[in-house]
Design a protein around this motif. Structure first.
Motif, PDB file in Angstrom:
ATOM      1  N   ARG A  16       5.447  -4.419  -9.407  1.00  0.00           N
ATOM      2  CA  ARG A  16       4.084  -4.774  -9.777  1.00  0.00           C
ATOM      3  C   ARG A  16       4.080  -5.396 -11.170  1.00  0.00           C
ATOM      4  O   ARG A  16       4.668  -4.844 -12.104  1.00  0.00           O
ATOM      5  CB  ARG A  16       3.189  -3.524  -9.766  1.00  0.00           C
ATOM      6  N   THR A  17       3.410  -6.536 -11.277  1.00  0.00           N
ATOM      7  CA  THR A  17       3.315  -7.230 -12.567  1.00  0.00           C
ATOM      8  C   THR A  17       1.847  -7.475 -12.885  1.00  0.00           C
ATOM      9  O   THR A  17       1.071  -7.915 -12.017  1.00  0.00           O
ATOM     10  CB  THR A  17       4.060  -8.583 -12.529  1.00  0.00           C
ATOM     11  N   VAL A  18       1.429  -7.187 -14.125  1.00  0.00           N
ATOM     12  CA  VAL A  18       0.062  -7.444 -14.567  1.00  0.00           C
ATOM     13  C   VAL A  18       0.049  -8.723 -15.380  1.00  0.00           C
ATOM     14  O   VAL A  18       0.723  -8.832 -16.426  1.00  0.00           O
ATOM     15  CB  VAL A  18      -0.480  -6.267 -15.408  1.00  0.00           C
ATOM     16  N   GLN A  63       0.819  -1.213   0.000  1.00  0.00           N
ATOM     17  CA  GLN A  63       0.000   0.000   0.000  1.00  0.00           C
ATOM     18  C   GLN A  63       0.854   1.265   0.000  1.00  0.00           C
ATOM     19  O   GLN A  63       0.478   2.282  -0.571  1.00  0.00           O
ATOM     20  CB  GLN A  63      -0.941  -0.007   1.199  1.00  0.00           C
ATOM     21  N   LEU A  64       2.018   1.216   0.663  1.00  0.00           N
ATOM     22  CA  LEU A  64       2.915   2.374   0.638  1.00  0.00           C
ATOM     23  C   LEU A  64       3.525   2.566  -0.747  1.00  0.00           C
ATOM     24  O   LEU A  64       3.773   3.693  -1.176  1.00  0.00           O
ATOM     25  CB  LEU A  64       4.021   2.206   1.692  1.00  0.00           C
ATOM     26  N   ALA A  65       3.778   1.454  -1.435  1.00  0.00           N
ATOM     27  CA  ALA A  65       4.396   1.541  -2.763  1.00  0.00           C
ATOM     28  C   ALA A  65       3.359   1.857  -3.831  1.00  0.00           C
ATOM     29  O   ALA A  65       3.599   2.681  -4.732  1.00  0.00           O
ATOM     30  CB  ALA A  65       5.112   0.233  -3.081  1.00  0.00           C
ATOM     31  N   PHE A  66       2.189   1.213  -3.747  1.00  0.00           N
ATOM     32  CA  PHE A  66       1.137   1.377  -4.759  1.00  0.00           C
ATOM     33  C   PHE A  66      -0.206   1.516  -4.031  1.00  0.00           C
ATOM     34  O   PHE A  66      -0.934   0.527  -3.859  1.00  0.00           O
ATOM     35  CB  PHE A  66       1.113   0.174  -5.711  1.00  0.00           C
ATOM     36  N   PRO A  67      -0.544   2.714  -3.574  1.00  0.00           N
ATOM     37  CA  PRO A  67      -1.767   2.901  -2.789  1.00  0.00           C
ATOM     38  C   PRO A  67      -3.030   2.586  -3.608  1.00  0.00           C
ATOM     39  O   PRO A  67      -3.049   2.699  -4.838  1.00  0.00           O
ATOM     40  CB  PRO A  67      -1.726   4.394  -2.424  1.00  0.00           C
ATOM     41  N   GLY A  68      -4.087   2.185  -2.873  1.00  0.00           N
ATOM     42  CA  GLY A  68      -5.381   1.995  -3.498  1.00  0.00           C
ATOM     43  C   GLY A  68      -5.730   0.552  -3.764  1.00  0.00           C
ATOM     44  O   GLY A  68      -5.018  -0.376  -3.359  1.00  0.00           O
ATOM     45  N   GLN A  69      -6.865   0.360  -4.462  1.00  0.00           N
ATOM     46  CA  GLN A  69      -7.339  -0.983  -4.817  1.00  0.00           C
ATOM     47  C   GLN A  69      -6.577  -1.506  -6.035  1.00  0.00           C
ATOM     48  O   GLN A  69      -6.148  -0.728  -6.887  1.00  0.00           O
ATOM     49  CB  GLN A  69      -8.840  -0.940  -5.123  1.00  0.00           C
ATOM     50  N   HIS A  70      -6.424  -2.824  -6.095  1.00  0.00           N
ATOM     51  CA  HIS A  70      -5.692  -3.435  -7.211  1.00  0.00           C
ATOM     52  C   HIS A  70      -6.536  -4.521  -7.846  1.00  0.00           C
ATOM     53  O   HIS A  70      -7.258  -5.255  -7.167  1.00  0.00           O
ATOM     54  CB  HIS A  70      -4.360  -4.012  -6.722  1.00  0.00           C
ATOM     55  N   GLU A  71      -6.434  -4.630  -9.154  1.00  0.00           N
ATOM     56  CA  GLU A  71      -7.160  -5.651  -9.892  1.00  0.00           C
ATOM     57  C   GLU A  71      -6.635  -7.040  -9.527  1.00  0.00           C
ATOM     58  O   GLU A  71      -5.468  -7.202  -9.151  1.00  0.00           O
ATOM     59  CB  GLU A  71      -7.004  -5.418 -11.396  1.00  0.00           C
ATOM     60  N   PRO A  72      -7.507  -8.065  -9.638  1.00  0.00           N
ATOM     61  CA  PRO A  72      -7.083  -9.433  -9.268  1.00  0.00           C
ATOM     62  C   PRO A  72      -5.894  -9.950 -10.060  1.00  0.00           C
ATOM     63  O   PRO A  72      -5.170 -10.835  -9.595  1.00  0.00           O
ATOM     64  CB  PRO A  72      -8.347 -10.268  -9.550  1.00  0.00           C
ATOM     65  N   ASN A  73      -5.687  -9.418 -11.284  1.00  0.00           N
ATOM     66  CA  ASN A  73      -4.584  -9.910 -12.104  1.00  0.00           C
ATOM     67  C   ASN A  73      -3.258  -9.175 -11.856  1.00  0.00           C
ATOM     68  O   ASN A  73      -2.284  -9.373 -12.579  1.00  0.00           O
ATOM     69  CB  ASN A  73      -4.944  -9.819 -13.583  1.00  0.00           C
ATOM     70  N   VAL A  74      -3.229  -8.321 -10.822  1.00  0.00           N
ATOM     71  CA  VAL A  74      -1.992  -7.614 -10.474  1.00  0.00           C
ATOM     72  C   VAL A  74      -1.281  -8.390  -9.361  1.00  0.00           C
ATOM     73  O   VAL A  74      -1.884  -8.713  -8.333  1.00  0.00           O
ATOM     74  CB  VAL A  74      -2.289  -6.173 -10.012  1.00  0.00           C
ATOM     75  N   VAL A  75      -0.015  -8.696  -9.607  1.00  0.00           N
ATOM     76  CA  VAL A  75       0.794  -9.460  -8.650  1.00  0.00           C
ATOM     77  C   VAL A  75       1.976  -8.603  -8.213  1.00  0.00           C
ATOM     78  O   VAL A  75       2.593  -7.911  -9.031  1.00  0.00           O
ATOM     79  CB  VAL A  75       1.293 -10.785  -9.273  1.00  0.00           C
TER      80      VAL A  75
END
Length: 251
Positions: free
Chosen positions: A247-249, A199-211
Motif C-alpha cells: 500500500r502506498t499513500v 480486501q484480504l490484505a487491507f480490509p475496509g474503505q480506502h482513501e482515493p490517494n491510496v494505491v
C-alpha cells in the motif's frame, strides 16, 4: 542402438511424471505390492514383459495362484494376463498389485453388502458403484470420528480388521487456501480478483490517494507468477498460491 549407449535403468514413475517415453535401458523399474499397499521397487530387463515376469521380479511364483493388476492413472484396475505381454512403454501404469485369487473382501456401500476380489479398491470404482449425484461424494465411515472424503484417484486398503463401510453424502464446500502478505487465507472460488486480495490484505474503505500494487506466485493459471493490476484476476491452486500486496499513500 549400441548397448554401450543404454542407461543402467529407467523408472516408470519418473517417465510418467516427466511426461516422456521410457529411455532404452538395461532395466526398467516399477512398483509392485503383494496383497496390500506396500509398494516395493522392482525391475525387469524387457520393456514389454509377460505378466509372469513382473511377478517373478518380486520373487512371486505364478503357480501359487497369483493374479496381477495394473493400476492406471485414473485409478482403474487392468487385468494383467500372466502369459501375455504388457507394454510398459504405452500403458501409463507405474504400480501393480499381486494377490492370491482364493480370497475376497467384504465392504458395505450405502448399507448394501458387497464382496470385492482384490485387497484394495480405488475411489474411481467406488464412485462408479455408488453413482452419487452431482452434489454428493463418497465417504469412508469412521466410527466415533469424522467420516473421510474418498478422492477419485486414491486407493483404499481392505485388509484392515473389520469391514469398511462407505456412504454417499453431500460434498463438502470447495475452498482454496492462499497466502496473503504471509498470512493464510481461505477463498471459496478458484478465480480471485485484484480487489478481493486487496480486501484480504487491507480490509475496509480506502482513501482515493491510496494505491495498491500486487505480485503473486505459484498460481494455477499461466503465467504462474507475476504482477496483478486493478481489475485483473488469477486462478489459484487448491493450496499454496502466494500474494504480496503493498500500500502506498500518494501526496
Amino acid at each position: 542402438m549400441n548397448t554401450e549407449e543404454l542407461v543402467d535403468y529407467d523408472d516408470l514413475g519418473d517417465a510418467l511424471r516427466e511426461g516422456r517415453a521410457l529411455r532404452p535401458a538395461r532395466g526398467y523399474r516399477f512398483l509392485l505390492a503383494q496383497g496390500d499397499l506396500n509398494f516395493q521397487s522392482r525391475q525387469v530387463s524387457d520393456p514389454v514383459p509377460l505378466g509372469r515376469q513382473l511377478l517373478e521380479a518380486a520373487a512371486l511364483d505364478p503357480p501359487d495362484g497369483f493374479s496381477l493388476f495394473a493400476i492406471l492413472p485414473s485409478g482403474d484396475f487392468e487385468d494383467v494376463r500372466l502369459d501375455e505381454p504388457f507394454d510398459l512403454r504405452e500403458r501409463g501404469a507405474e504400480r501393480f498389485i499381486a494377490f492370491l485369487t482364493d480370497r475376497d473382501f467384504k465392504l458395505t456401500l450405502n448399507g448394501d453388502d458387497l464382496r470385492w476380489g482384490k485387497p484394495v479398491i480405488s475411489g474411481t470404482i467406488l464412485y462408479g458403484l455408488a453413482k452419487p449425484s452431482d452434489g454428493e461424494a463418497v465417504y469412508l465411515e469412521v466410527p466415533g470420528g469424522e467420516d473421510r472424503l474418498v478422492e477419485h484417484g486414491e486407493l483404499i486398503d481392505l485388509t484392515e480388521p473389520g469391514i469398511e463401510r462407505f456412504i454417499t453424502a453431500p460434498k463438502p464446500p470447495v475452498t482454496f487456501e492462499i497466502i496473503v502478505n504471509s498470512r493464510p487465507r481461505t477463498v471459496n472460488a478458484r478465480t480471485v480478483t485484484f480487489e478481493q486480495i486487496v480486501q484480504l490484505a487491507f480490509p475496509g474503505q480506502h482513501e482515493p490517494n491510496v494505491v495498491f500494487s500486487m505480485t503473486y506466485r505459484h498460481a494455477a493459471s499461466t503465467p504462474h507468477a507475476g504482477e496483478l493490476g486493478a481489475g485483473g484476476s488469477v486462478d489459484v491452486k487448491k493450496k499454496g498460491t502466494v500474494f504480496n500486496v503493498t500500500r502506498t499513500v500518494q501526496s
